[in-house]
Design a protein around this motif. Structure first.
Motif, mmCIF file in Angstrom:
data_model
loop_
_atom_site.group_PDB
_atom_site.id
_atom_site.type_symbol
_atom_site.label_atom_id
_atom_site.label_comp_id
_atom_site.label_asym_id
_atom_site.label_seq_id
_atom_site.Cartn_x
_atom_site.Cartn_y
_atom_site.Cartn_z
ATOM 1 N N HIS A 1 0.892 -1.157 0.000
ATOM 2 C CA HIS A 1 0.000 0.000 0.000
ATOM 3 C C HIS A 1 0.936 1.213 0.000
ATOM 4 O O HIS A 1 1.558 1.504 1.018
ATOM 5 C CB HIS A 1 -0.903 -0.001 1.232
ATOM 6 N N PRO A 2 1.083 1.890 -1.140
ATOM 7 C CA PRO A 2 2.046 2.986 -1.235
ATOM 8 C C PRO A 2 1.790 4.144 -0.274
ATOM 9 O O PRO A 2 2.725 4.823 0.134
ATOM 10 C CB PRO A 2 1.916 3.476 -2.684
ATOM 11 N N HIS A 3 0.512 4.352 0.089
ATOM 12 C CA HIS A 3 0.170 5.539 0.879
ATOM 13 C C HIS A 3 -0.518 5.200 2.192
ATOM 14 O O HIS A 3 -1.262 6.033 2.721
ATOM 15 C CB HIS A 3 -0.724 6.468 0.063
ATOM 16 N N GLY A 4 -0.290 4.004 2.726
ATOM 17 C CA GLY A 4 -0.958 3.670 3.981
ATOM 18 C C GLY A 4 -0.365 2.446 4.645
ATOM 19 O O GLY A 4 0.409 1.698 4.053
ATOM 20 N N GLN A 5 -0.742 2.270 5.886
ATOM 21 C CA GLN A 5 -0.276 1.157 6.713
ATOM 22 C C GLN A 5 -1.348 0.081 6.760
ATOM 23 O O GLN A 5 -2.531 0.379 6.830
ATOM 24 C CB GLN A 5 -0.003 1.677 8.122
ATOM 25 N N ASP A 6 -0.935 -1.191 6.755
ATOM 26 C CA ASP A 6 -1.860 -2.317 6.863
ATOM 27 C C ASP A 6 -1.481 -3.112 8.111
ATOM 28 O O ASP A 6 -0.363 -3.616 8.218
ATOM 29 C CB ASP A 6 -1.775 -3.195 5.618
ATOM 30 N N THR A 7 -2.415 -3.204 9.051
ATOM 31 C CA THR A 7 -2.180 -3.915 10.303
ATOM 32 C C THR A 7 -3.081 -5.131 10.355
ATOM 33 O O THR A 7 -4.301 -5.006 10.243
ATOM 34 C CB THR A 7 -2.469 -2.994 11.505
ATOM 35 N N ALA B 1 2.503 -3.633 8.373
ATOM 36 C CA ALA B 1 3.221 -3.277 7.143
ATOM 37 C C ALA B 1 3.032 -1.781 6.944
ATOM 38 O O ALA B 1 1.929 -1.314 6.687
ATOM 39 C CB ALA B 1 2.671 -4.059 5.958
ATOM 40 N N ARG B 2 4.107 -1.048 7.082
ATOM 41 C CA ARG B 2 4.050 0.409 6.901
ATOM 42 C C ARG B 2 3.927 0.736 5.420
ATOM 43 O O ARG B 2 4.109 -0.139 4.575
ATOM 44 C CB ARG B 2 5.288 1.031 7.524
ATOM 45 N N PRO B 3 3.656 1.982 5.077
ATOM 46 C CA PRO B 3 3.520 2.334 3.664
ATOM 47 C C PRO B 3 4.714 1.834 2.841
ATOM 48 O O PRO B 3 5.869 2.041 3.210
ATOM 49 C CB PRO B 3 3.466 3.869 3.681
ATOM 50 N N GLY B 4 4.391 1.135 1.746
ATOM 51 C CA GLY B 4 5.426 0.631 0.851
ATOM 52 C C GLY B 4 6.056 -0.690 1.264
ATOM 53 O O GLY B 4 6.868 -1.232 0.516
ATOM 54 N N GLN B 5 5.722 -1.248 2.427
ATOM 55 C CA GLN B 5 6.315 -2.522 2.848
ATOM 56 C C GLN B 5 5.499 -3.695 2.291
ATOM 57 O O GLN B 5 4.274 -3.714 2.386
ATOM 58 C CB GLN B 5 6.375 -2.620 4.374
ATOM 59 N N ALA C 1 -4.943 1.997 6.849
ATOM 60 C CA ALA C 1 -5.153 3.425 7.137
ATOM 61 C C ALA C 1 -4.119 4.232 6.364
ATOM 62 O O ALA C 1 -2.939 3.934 6.417
ATOM 63 C CB ALA C 1 -5.017 3.686 8.628
ATOM 64 N N SER C 2 -4.532 5.143 5.604
ATOM 65 C CA SER C 2 -5.875 5.637 5.361
ATOM 66 C C SER C 2 -6.546 4.826 4.256
ATOM 67 O O SER C 2 -5.921 3.973 3.640
ATOM 68 C CB SER C 2 -5.831 7.110 4.975
ATOM 69 N N GLY D 1 -3.977 2.889 -1.467
ATOM 70 C CA GLY D 1 -3.535 2.314 -2.732
ATOM 71 C C GLY D 1 -3.212 0.836 -2.583
ATOM 72 O O GLY D 1 -3.155 0.304 -1.476
ATOM 73 N N PHE D 2 -3.028 0.158 -3.718
ATOM 74 C CA PHE D 2 -2.720 -1.273 -3.737
ATOM 75 C C PHE D 2 -1.890 -1.573 -4.969
ATOM 76 O O PHE D 2 -2.278 -1.229 -6.089
ATOM 77 C CB PHE D 2 -4.023 -2.079 -3.767
#
Length: 192
Positions: free
Chosen positions: A124-130, A158-162, A181-182, A186-187
């Motif tokens: 996710h280039p612009h967000g974190q996925d928990t 996973a922070r943005p871009g991870q 979030a947010s 992106g994906f």
């Protein structure tokens, strides 16, 4: 009912409104102006009091949102509690991304991944996925060929871009809640 000290003071209690003198004298709109948002105003009120009567909470929500909230009305305040079981959707094909709630701040999803199924590696280039794992286990892809076992009771961030993704390598369903979030994170598919 409770003032800034958290102690009930019957001398300042207003029986008709359920408010203490401090609450009755507080101009909620001025709090919104100070912080720029209703969330900030609510936080300021919460910091100033230990406990707010339910009726005052409803009045506060109503005044901050510009709506009408009536005590006792079942659907006047947005639901904030969700049953994971209602969103689990087993599928023999690809795992199903079952959206619980989507706002501009985040997307909350429940995943059910059968043994052998995979969620493709992505970012996710612009967000974190928990991910919060509720049951099962899986190989968790972290990019550059790095794979780690992820089990029930663990949280993966996973922070943005991870890079992140997973393959259920266990014998039971891998079920987890994902909070991105947010919502405009992106994906993009990625290499494991």
């Amino acid at each position: 009912m409770f003032g800034p000290s958290g102690v009930f003071d019957p001398a300042t209690y207003e029986p008709r409104s359920g408010k203490t003198f401090w609450m009755a004298a507080t101009d909620v709109s001025s709090l919104v102006g100070q912080g720029g948002s209703s969330r900030h105003a609510h936080r300021q009120l919460h910091d100033r009091t230990t406990s707010l009567p339910f009726k005052f909470e409803l009045e506060l929500i109503s005044s901050l949102s510009g709506g009408t909230v009536k005590e006792g009305s079942p659907m006047t305040v947005e639901s904030r509690i969700f049953s994971v079981a209602e969103y689990v959707q087993p599928s023999e094909g690809e795992p199903i991304r079952s959206v619980v709630l989507e706002t501009r701040d985040s997307i909350i999803v429940v995943w059910h991944v059968h043994p052998g199924q995979e969620i493709a590696a992505h970012i996710h280039p612009h967000g974190q996925d928990t991910w919060t794992v509720l049951s099962g286990m899986a190989d968790y892809f972290q990019g550059n060929g790095i794979v780690r076992a992820l089990r029930e009771g663990e949280i993966a961030v996973a922070r943005p871009g991870q890079v992140h993704g997973a393959r259920n390598t266990g014998t039971e369903p891998f079920v987890f809640v994902s909070v991105v979030a947010s919502a405009n994170a992106g994906f993009v598919l990625a290499e494991r």
